[in-house]
Write an enzyme that holds these catalytic residues in place. Structure first.
Site, mmCIF file in Angstrom:
data_model
loop_
_atom_site.group_PDB
_atom_site.id
_atom_site.type_symbol
_atom_site.label_atom_id
_atom_site.label_comp_id
_atom_site.label_asym_id
_atom_site.label_seq_id
_atom_site.Cartn_x
_atom_site.Cartn_y
_atom_site.Cartn_z
ATOM 1 N N HIS A 189 5.850 5.177 7.466
ATOM 2 C CA HIS A 189 4.622 4.763 6.778
ATOM 3 C C HIS A 189 4.810 3.417 6.095
ATOM 4 O O HIS A 189 5.926 2.916 5.946
ATOM 5 C CB HIS A 189 4.192 5.818 5.760
ATOM 6 C CG HIS A 189 5.219 6.060 4.681
ATOM 7 N ND1 HIS A 189 6.351 6.802 4.886
ATOM 8 C CD2 HIS A 189 5.261 5.642 3.376
ATOM 9 C CE1 HIS A 189 7.071 6.846 3.769
ATOM 10 N NE2 HIS A 189 6.434 6.143 2.839
ATOM 11 N N ARG B 62 -2.410 -1.776 -8.925
ATOM 12 C CA ARG B 62 -2.318 -0.378 -8.513
ATOM 13 C C ARG B 62 -0.991 0.198 -8.974
ATOM 14 O O ARG B 62 0.062 -0.424 -8.802
ATOM 15 C CB ARG B 62 -2.441 -0.279 -6.990
ATOM 16 C CG ARG B 62 -2.317 1.148 -6.442
ATOM 17 C CD ARG B 62 -2.225 1.141 -4.930
ATOM 18 N NE ARG B 62 -2.059 2.504 -4.399
ATOM 19 C CZ ARG B 62 -1.356 2.797 -3.320
ATOM 20 N NH1 ARG B 62 -0.747 1.821 -2.636
ATOM 21 N NH2 ARG B 62 -1.262 4.050 -2.906
ATOM 22 N N HIS C 189 8.452 1.966 6.716
ATOM 23 C CA HIS C 189 9.777 2.494 6.373
ATOM 24 C C HIS C 189 9.755 4.025 6.399
ATOM 25 O O HIS C 189 8.700 4.654 6.371
ATOM 26 C CB HIS C 189 10.205 2.019 4.983
ATOM 27 C CG HIS C 189 9.275 2.514 3.888
ATOM 28 N ND1 HIS C 189 8.036 1.929 3.659
ATOM 29 C CD2 HIS C 189 9.398 3.549 2.996
ATOM 30 C CE1 HIS C 189 7.438 2.571 2.659
ATOM 31 N NE2 HIS C 189 8.236 3.560 2.245
#
Length: 730
Positions: free
Chosen positions: A711, A721, A659
């Site tokens: 990316h 995370r 995106h």
């Protein structure tokens, strides 16, 4: 008739000449004062006399004072009775000039030659100082001679005259100790016959004595050569004596921060190294004992650092007794941890917890009584909103040899401090003309001030003296505890000093404290920026902003730099998890204006935890320094409407499809550690086929948002995370 008139004039001149001193013998000057106690004001008076080598006769020292409470009422007749006993031996000395002044509220600004020269200009046998108001008997006003220039009414705080005439004045009538001395002199002066016989006059334009009360607006400090003087602008005179009569004593104290040789623009602080106590060669067991009285009276950010810094003060713990009053339940765990780690180092510890329901005034009075009970040499009172950064603070303050002295501390980047340079008629804050210069450290020195709070050192014998006289030092009418303390000190003539000779620390802003979250200090980024930075901004961040220091570039136009400490990263994660309302990672998102998210994540927005304004502040003050360094010619507005923490984990959302971000530049900050807290993860930039997969905890990654840096979020294979993401300048 003409001859008869001339004869009368000649006879008068012959008689007047016989009254004058012998021209063969030079005039001598003796300063005379009545003082029953060696107060701070008296010591200041003596120092000014020594500076100009003036001889002084002090009468009445250590006698019981029976002349009334002059601060509020008339009285002082005891002064005249003491003068009668002390000056009889000078009653026939025609070559001696006596200069009587008060001493607790008087300083001299010049020496013998100037004083005698001015006195001779009056062509009088006795000169009284003058003021613009009549005290204590207004009914005598009409009996005063009219004047065309200057002050009309007598003030008894300064009288200069030939010794024999002075003796005649003080022996006119008998009086009681409680009678009023100024009324006594006034009745002599307004008696036209006596005034003529004694050849008495007033110092109408303050050539010799400047009485400050009702004359403050006439006065200005001027520097003459190496000394500072007070100039009366109305009459263009430089008075030899400055008298803080009536309620003007605070203003006199302000003047004496400069006059006559305390501070000078060329030489700086000349009083800072006088009358010091040298602690350098004193053995530890012989150092003064200190009660460190710690007060936590309100919700206060950064209590943990406050206590740590107290423990880091370099004074031997064996000479310190702790008194701790904690009135805040949220601070209890920090106090308990501090005690558990350090109490054994101190001579003794007395702790008062919130559960005992003891209010602030009672606690402070309790600390004073405790200090007296253990026979402490000093009490060091410090409030929880003071961050002390100078380890040698105690030794430094003790060395100043003052009854009360406060280190000046200021809110970082603000003008709010722990002292007042002046007070108004009601005893509350008023800004002195030098306040800004002191707060901004443009003038360094030691300053006699009317008010201090938050942190100050008081001598133990001073506390005992006050308690014996008034008890309950921190109670005074209906004012706050700190004002009560200062009011009592001023009433007792005890000088309050503040020093900014070195940097001691800073004040914490306490008005906007979050109380309903697990990490309230996280919200202090705007109110207490310096303390927030020290806890939460990575120490290497500032080095990265410097010219010539390279920023890591793991992919083209992608830069990585240290931003947060580990503690900051952990704090943000814990706040988000405690809030708990993670989005479902769906396209429909009611938090957004359009209700639709094209590339959704499992996240919590900063505005959900009321941290939106604070995060924008963070963007403007920290990462923008790097952005404008690595993208030269670009100046960011650091505006964002999308700021959030993302959570990736295999069982929830483990990756993000390719995106573009809705931003000019994007920042994402790693909030936990690859390889320890999670496996996999990272960011891949498709155009360059370049991945960043191991961003250290607390490090930020910045990159362009649109067009070039398409990316994706790589798969998190294990653990959880967390990253903090900002789409900036959308």
């Amino acid at each position: 008739m003409q001859f008869g008139g001339l004869a009368c004039v000649l006879l008068y001149l012959l008689c007047f000449q016989s009254l004058l001193p012998s021209q063969a013998d030079p005039l001598e000057l003796l300063v005379v004062t009545v003082a029953t106690d060696e107060t701070d004001g008296f010591k200041r008076f003596e120092e000014s006399l020594k500076l100009f080598n003036l001889d002084v006769l002090v009468l009445g020292m250590h006698e019981e004072w029976r002349g009334g409470y002059l601060r509020l009422y008339s009285g002082g007749g005891q002064k005249i009775n003491i003068l009668k006993r002390g000056l009889e031996k000078y009653k026939e000395n025609k070559n001696l000039v006596l200069f009587f002044t008060d001493s607790y509220d008087v300083v001299f600004t010049t020496g013998k030659e100037e004083i005698l020269s001015k006195f001779k200009e009056f062509n009088a046998r006795i000169v009284f100082s003058a003021e613009s108001t009549i005290w204590p008997d207004r009914s005598l006003e009409n009996r005063y001679p009219e004047v065309t220039v200057g002050k009309r009414f007598l003030c008894s705080g300064g009288i200069i005259g030939y010794a024999d005439t002075f003796w005649s004045i003080i022996t006119q009538w008998n009086m009681q100790d409680t009678d009023d001395d100024q009324l006594y002199y006034t009745k002599i002066y307004v008696n036209a016959t006596l005034r003529t016989q004694l050849n008495a006059t007033l110092d109408h334009t303050s050539k010799l004595v400047q009485n400050i009360n009702f004359a403050k607006n006439e006065l200005e400090m001027v520097e003459e050569d190496t000394f500072t003087r007070i100039k009366n602008l109305k009459y263009s005179t430089l008075p030899s004596v400055i008298h803080g009569n009536g309620p003007s004593k605070v203003h006199l104290n302000h003047f004496t921060n400069y006059v006559p040789d305390a501070w000078h623009s060329e030489y700086g602080c000349r009083q800072c190294n006088r009358n010091l106590i040298d602690l350098t060669n004193i053995q530890e067991e012989e150092l003064p004992t200190i009660q460190m009285a710690i007060f936590i009276e309100q919700p206060t950010p950064f209590i943990e650092e406050f206590l740590q810094r107290l423990e880091q003060i370099s004074y031997p713990k064996s000479r310190i007794t702790l008194f701790v009053h904690n009135n805040e339940g949220d601070a209890e765990r920090y106090v308990s941890q501090f005690m558990l780690r350090h109490r054994s180092k101190y001579a003794a510890v007395k702790s008062v917890s919130p559960h005992e329901n003891i209010d602030e005034k009672a606690a402070r009075n309790m600390a004073v009584n405790h200090c007296i009970e253990i026979d402490c040499d000093y009490q060091f009172s410090v409030d929880s909103y003071v961050q002390i950064t100078e380890p040698d603070i105690l030794k430094f303050l003790i060395s100043k040899n003052k009854q009360v002295i406060a280190p000046i501390v200021v809110r970082h980047g603000k003008l709010w401090s722990n002292f007042w340079g002046a007070i108004n008629i009601d005893g509350y804050y008023s800004r002195s003309d030098d306040y800004l210069a002191i707060v901004n450290n443009e003038r360094r020195g030691i300053w006699n001030v009317p008010f201090v709070n938050a942190v100050y050192l008081t001598r133990g014998d001073t506390l005992m003296h006050i308690e014996n006289k008034i008890q309950r030092l921190y109670n005074y009418e209906d004012v706050d505890a700190d004002m009560a303390y200062c009011n009592h000190m001023r009433d007792e003539g005890i000088f309050i000093f503040a020093t900014n000779e070195i940097d001691f620390g800073r004040l914490i802003f306490t008005e906007n404290v979050m109380t309903d979250t697990i990490h309230p200090d996280w919200w202090q980024i705007k109110d207490n920026t310096k303390d927030w930075e020290e806890r939460y901004i990575h120490p290497d961040f500032w080095n990265a902003t410097l010219d010539g220091v390279d920023i890591a570039q793991p992919c083209p136009d992608v830069y990585m730099f240290p931003l947060f400490t580990h503690r900051a990263a952990d704090t943000l994660v814990e706040i988000m998890e405690d809030y708990g309302e993670w989005s479902g990672g769906k396209n429909k998102d009611s938090r957004l204006a359009g209700g639709y998210e094209n590339v959704p994540t499992v996240d919590i927005h900063m505005n959900q935890i009321a941290f939106e304004k604070e995060w924008l502040f963070l963007l403007r003050h920290y990462p923008t320094k790097i952005v404008e360094k690595v993208y030269p010619g670009f100046y960011t507005k650091a505006h964002s409407i999308m700021m959030f923490v993302v959570r990736y984990k295999p069982t929830e959302q483990s990756f993000l499809r390719p995106h573009h971000d809705s931003s000019t530049w994007t920042m994402n900050v790693a909030l936990n550690s690859h390889g320890t807290d999670y496996e996999g993860g990272g960011c891949r930039f498709l155009r360059y086929d370049c991945s960043v997969t191991n961003i250290p905890k607390g490090y930020a990654l910045i990159h362009p948002g649109r067009l070039t840096h398409y990316h994706e979020g790589l798969l998190t294979t294990n653990g959880t995370r967390y990253i903090a993401v900002s789409f900036v300048d959308p």
